[in-house]
Design an enzyme around this catalytic site. Structure first.
Site, PDB file in Angstrom:
ATOM      1  N   LYS A 177       0.852  -1.191   0.000  1.00 21.47           N
ATOM      2  CA  LYS A 177       0.000   0.000   0.000  1.00 21.47           C
ATOM      3  C   LYS A 177       0.885   1.237   0.000  1.00 21.47           C
ATOM      4  O   LYS A 177       1.669   1.466   0.913  1.00 21.47           O
ATOM      5  CB  LYS A 177      -0.920   0.047   1.235  1.00 21.47           C
ATOM      6  CG  LYS A 177      -1.929   1.185   1.103  1.00 21.47           C
ATOM      7  CD  LYS A 177      -2.623   1.552   2.379  1.00 21.47           C
ATOM      8  CE  LYS A 177      -2.105   2.776   3.059  1.00 21.47           C
ATOM      9  NZ  LYS A 177      -2.042   4.012   2.267  1.00 21.47           N
ATOM     10  N   GLU A 252       9.100  -0.127  11.505  1.00 17.00           N
ATOM     11  CA  GLU A 252      10.202   0.835  11.345  1.00 17.00           C
ATOM     12  C   GLU A 252       9.599   2.217  11.544  1.00 17.00           C
ATOM     13  O   GLU A 252       8.869   2.702  10.673  1.00 17.00           O
ATOM     14  CB  GLU A 252      10.782   0.744   9.923  1.00 17.00           C
ATOM     15  CG  GLU A 252      11.538  -0.508   9.632  1.00 17.00           C
ATOM     16  CD  GLU A 252      12.869  -0.565  10.355  1.00 17.00           C
ATOM     17  OE1 GLU A 252      13.301   0.445  10.936  1.00 17.00           O
ATOM     18  OE2 GLU A 252      13.461  -1.648  10.356  1.00 17.00           O
ATOM     19  N   CYS A 286      14.014   9.442   8.379  1.00 11.11           N
ATOM     20  CA  CYS A 286      13.760   8.890   9.710  1.00 11.11           C
ATOM     21  C   CYS A 286      15.005   8.903  10.572  1.00 11.11           C
ATOM     22  O   CYS A 286      14.919   8.986  11.780  1.00 11.11           O
ATOM     23  CB  CYS A 286      13.194   7.480   9.591  1.00 11.11           C
ATOM     24  SG  CYS A 286      14.228   6.445   8.568  1.00 11.11           S
ATOM     25  N   GLU A 385       9.908  14.474  17.078  1.00 12.40           N
ATOM     26  CA  GLU A 385      10.323  14.290  15.690  1.00 12.40           C
ATOM     27  C   GLU A 385       9.587  15.314  14.830  1.00 12.40           C
ATOM     28  O   GLU A 385       8.357  15.391  14.869  1.00 12.40           O
ATOM     29  CB  GLU A 385       9.972  12.876  15.186  1.00 12.40           C
ATOM     30  CG  GLU A 385      10.464  12.669  13.764  1.00 12.40           C
ATOM     31  CD  GLU A 385      10.015  11.360  13.119  1.00 12.40           C
ATOM     32  OE1 GLU A 385       8.845  10.977  13.278  1.00 12.40           O
ATOM     33  OE2 GLU A 385      10.851  10.727  12.443  1.00 12.40           O
TER      34      GLU A 385
HETATM   35  P1  NAD Z   1       2.308   7.654   8.507  1.00 12.91           P
HETATM   36  O1  NAD Z   1       2.466   6.825   9.727  1.00 12.91           O
HETATM   37  O2  NAD Z   1       1.389   8.809   8.562  1.00 12.91           O
HETATM   38  O3  NAD Z   1       1.798   6.755   7.274  1.00 12.91           O
HETATM   39  C1  NAD Z   1       2.497   5.601   6.878  1.00 12.91           C
HETATM   40  C2  NAD Z   1       1.562   4.676   6.122  1.00 12.91           C
HETATM   41  O4  NAD Z   1       0.601   4.128   7.027  1.00 12.91           O
HETATM   42  C3  NAD Z   1       0.765   5.341   5.003  1.00 12.91           C
HETATM   43  O5  NAD Z   1       0.748   4.487   3.865  1.00 12.91           O
HETATM   44  C4  NAD Z   1      -0.634   5.454   5.607  1.00 12.91           C
HETATM   45  O6  NAD Z   1      -1.666   5.457   4.652  1.00 12.91           O
HETATM   46  C5  NAD Z   1      -0.691   4.183   6.437  1.00 12.91           C
HETATM   47  N1  NAD Z   1      -1.732   4.182   7.485  1.00 12.91           N
HETATM   48  C6  NAD Z   1      -2.244   5.241   8.150  1.00 12.91           C
HETATM   49  N2  NAD Z   1      -3.205   4.833   9.033  1.00 12.91           N
HETATM   50  C7  NAD Z   1      -3.291   3.492   8.905  1.00 12.91           C
HETATM   51  C8  NAD Z   1      -4.086   2.474   9.539  1.00 12.91           C
HETATM   52  N3  NAD Z   1      -4.982   2.775  10.473  1.00 12.91           N
HETATM   53  N4  NAD Z   1      -3.904   1.195   9.173  1.00 12.91           N
HETATM   54  C9  NAD Z   1      -2.978   0.864   8.229  1.00 12.91           C
HETATM   55  N5  NAD Z   1      -2.209   1.780   7.579  1.00 12.91           N
HETATM   56  C10 NAD Z   1      -2.359   3.074   7.921  1.00 12.91           C
HETATM   57  O7  NAD Z   1       3.794   8.124   8.095  1.00 12.91           O
HETATM   58  P2  NAD Z   1       4.260   9.193   6.989  1.00 12.91           P
HETATM   59  O8  NAD Z   1       3.880  10.563   7.413  1.00 12.91           O
HETATM   60  O9  NAD Z   1       3.878   8.720   5.619  1.00 12.91           O
HETATM   61  O10 NAD Z   1       5.857   9.026   7.111  1.00 12.91           O
HETATM   62  C11 NAD Z   1       6.607   9.701   8.054  1.00 12.91           C
HETATM   63  C12 NAD Z   1       6.924   8.811   9.256  1.00 12.91           C
HETATM   64  O11 NAD Z   1       7.563   7.605   8.814  1.00 12.91           O
HETATM   65  C13 NAD Z   1       7.916   9.466  10.203  1.00 12.91           C
HETATM   66  O12 NAD Z   1       7.569   9.226  11.540  1.00 12.91           O
HETATM   67  C14 NAD Z   1       9.222   8.779   9.851  1.00 12.91           C
HETATM   68  O13 NAD Z   1      10.209   8.827  10.861  1.00 12.91           O
HETATM   69  C15 NAD Z   1       8.763   7.399   9.561  1.00 12.91           C
HETATM   70  N6  NAD Z   1       9.779   6.697   8.757  1.00 12.91           N
HETATM   71  C16 NAD Z   1      10.504   5.686   9.333  1.00 12.91           C
HETATM   72  C17 NAD Z   1      11.496   5.034   8.613  1.00 12.91           C
HETATM   73  C18 NAD Z   1      12.305   3.897   9.206  1.00 12.91           C
HETATM   74  O14 NAD Z   1      12.840   3.098   8.440  1.00 12.91           O
HETATM   75  N7  NAD Z   1      12.416   3.771  10.514  1.00 12.91           N
HETATM   76  C19 NAD Z   1      11.728   5.404   7.287  1.00 12.91           C
HETATM   77  C20 NAD Z   1      10.974   6.435   6.734  1.00 12.91           C
HETATM   78  C21 NAD Z   1       9.994   7.048   7.485  1.00 12.91           C
END
Ligand code: NAD
Length: 493
Positions: A177, A252, A286, A385
């Site tokens: 997704k 992650e 991240c 963050e």
């Molecule tokens: P987010 O958590 O808002 O969304 C991530 C994904 O989760 C999206 O595809 C979203 O549609 C989905 N999602 C949202 N609600 C959901 C639910 N109830 N059930 C299932 N899926 C759902 O994150 P974002 O704003 O897209 O990305 C930024 C975040 O990601 C930051 O916190 C960043 O640190 C983290 N990040 C971590 C890493 C790592 O490897 N540790 C890498 C990149 C980003």
């Protein structure tokens, strides 16, 4: 008015709209204009994608020889190398990340598929030294089943590769997704997948909102493994969803990674590493090194040099060759950064450069490289963050003191140490509670190096040799090597 492009999802080897006909509009962060629409998948579409993955798993992919699976991974790698420029352009429009970086990254991501292709036929089982003389017991690594991969908006090609490549290599099928904030890059990637001729249903790429789409996927009965990258609040929903299907989960999540500069550090090296760590990708990484501790003896001198360097960073259109920092991905992010900066200055934090929305363009989400001095690391910009180019800076005197401060945050993803004292480098790196420690360097990745955090930064490792096992389960087999019949269970002696 630019033409709005319409993209379709990739389910069971076909290009489809959502069953409801609903669409998500996606904005170009450079100018806040809608540039594309993608289908808004609902529960019915999710079910179709998962059923197709399950069908491919049972009837095809899980029974192919690992070497045959590896051939497809290599074809994906070839496609990525050939189409890196195109994918880079799409990702830049989709996310606002600078083209120089998205193009290079798309090319490098091919290495992940090659790496896991190489591992596909090297995961072996064991013979157990069992305590029963007439028995032989072996373990084999078997595929898990349908994997749901939930991807955030940033570094989507990389964050897909570290899930998709090991999952496929081990015989699993996948439903990915994409993020609703930047959904097009992965749909373009699906076109490259189609070109490899990989069997239908092995890889499905869908677009939709967190709810209902992400929720329906992560709680679907046939999903056996969830690989999630995103924010910690979303992760809590994911874990709750997984209670519905009892699937195995890896998370992650975010970070607030601390970096320390000791007074004996090579300052030019530290300045470059710190700048890359927090201002690369406009801080939307991240592992961004967003909490900086400078030893008191060099504090003023080093901070002045850092400010001079930060002020020179060229903010601009992400496609332009000389741009060093592009826009943020969304208006929501920009507003959250402003809110945290205001709360910090209200409590005594001092802005030393940046700090206000940039006038590069009055439409895009531009924010300049920002450095804020904080009396203590409990101020909002030093604790939360922000996912932006905001560096909080604190002073310290002693090694033991800074170790405590570095560990005093809920996250534990990455960290950095700058020192020319080898023994100190080892001591501090051992004491830091984080999944990754960089010593005299920062912001590096490799398919061979495990990646992932501890504490609120999540669990499970991506990349590296061990990560492939996270896409397998162990099957134990008992063989009876005796010629005698088994004893009657109801006769003693
Ligand atoms: P987010 O958590 O808002 O969304 C991530 C994904 O989760 C999206 O595809 C979203 O549609 C989905 N999602 C949202 N609600 C959901 C639910 N109830 N059930 C299932 N899926 C759902 O994150 P974002 O704003 O897209 O990305 C930024 C975040 O990601 C930051 O916190 C960043 O640190 C983290 N990040 C971590 C890493 C790592 O490897 N540790 C890498 C990149 C980003």
């Amino acid at each position: 008015m630019p033409k709005i492009q319409n993209f379709k999802m990739y389910i069971n080897g076909e290009w489809v709209e959502s069953s409801s006909g609903k669409k998500i509009q996606t904005l170009n962060p450079e100018n806040n204009e809608v540039w594309a629409t993608v289908p808004e998948a609902n529960e019915k579409d999710v079910d179709k994608a998962v059923q197709s993955a399950q069908n491919a798993f049972e009837n095809n992919w899980s029974i192919l020889h690992p070497r045959d699976r590896a051939k497809y991974l290599k074809l994906i790698a070839d496609q990525l190398r050939e189409n890196a420029e195109h994918l880079g352009k799409i990702e830049t429009i989709d996310t606002g990340k600078i083209y120089r970086e998205t193009k290079t990254q798309a090319h490098y991501i091919a290495e992940y598929y090659d790496y896991f292709a190489g591992l596909a036929d090297k995961v072996e089982g064991t013979v157990v030294p069992i305590d029963k003389p007439d028995m032989q017991v072996t373990t084999t690594r078997i595929p898990i089943g349908v994997v749901a991969a939930i991807i955030p908006w940033n570094s989507q090609m990389l964050l897909t590769a570290v899930k998709l490549a090991p999952a496929l290599a081990m015989g699993n099928t996948v439903v990915i997704k994409a993020s609703e904030l930047a959904p097009v890059t992965l749909l373009e990637f699906a076109k490259l997948i189609e070109k490899t001729g990989i069997p239908k249903g092995v890889i499905n790429i869908i677009t939709g909102l967190g709810e209902p789409c992400g929720k329906a996927l992560t709680s679907h009965d046939l999903v056996e493994r969830i690989a999630f990258t995103g924010g910690p609040e979303t992760a809590k929903h994911i874990v709750k969803n997984s209670a519905e299907n009892l699937s195995q989960v890896s998370l992650e999540l975010g970070g607030k990674s601390p970096v320390v500069v000791f007074d004996d550090a090579d300052q030019e090296n530290a300045l470059n590493g710190i700048t890359a760590g927090i201002f690369g990708a406009s801080g939307q990484s991240c592992i961004a090194g967003s909490r900086l501790y400078i030893q008191s003896k060099i504090y003023d001198e080093f901070l002045d040099k850092l400010i001079t360097k930060a002020k020179k960073i060229k903010l601009g259109g992400p496609m332009e060759e000389d741009t060093q920092m592009g826009p943020l991905n969304s208006f929501k992010q920009l507003e959250n950064i402003e809110k945290n900066i205001k709360a910090t200055t209200d409590q005594g934090g001092k802005i030393r450069c940046g700090g206000e929305r940039s006038s590069v363009s009055n439409k895009g989400y531009y924010f300049p490289a920002t450095i804020i001095e904080c009396e203590n690391h409990n101020l909002p910009v030093a604790e939360n963050e922000l996912f932006g180019p905001i560096l909080s800076v604190m002073k310290f005197d002693k090694e033991e003191e800074v170790i405590k401060k570095m560990n005093d945050n809920k996250y534990g993803l990455s960290s950095g140490v700058y020192t020319s004292n080898f023994a100190r480098g080892i001591r501090v790196s051992k004491a830091i509670r984080a999944g990754i420690v960089f010593i005299n360097t920062y912001r590096l990745i490799s398919p061979m190096a495990p990646f992932g955090g501890i504490k609120d930064s999540g669990y499970g490792k991506e990349a590296g040799i061990e990560s492939i096992k996270e896409y397998t389960r162990i099957k134990t087999t008992w063989y009876n090597s005796s010629d005698k019949p088994m004893s009657d269970p109801f006769t003693m002696g």
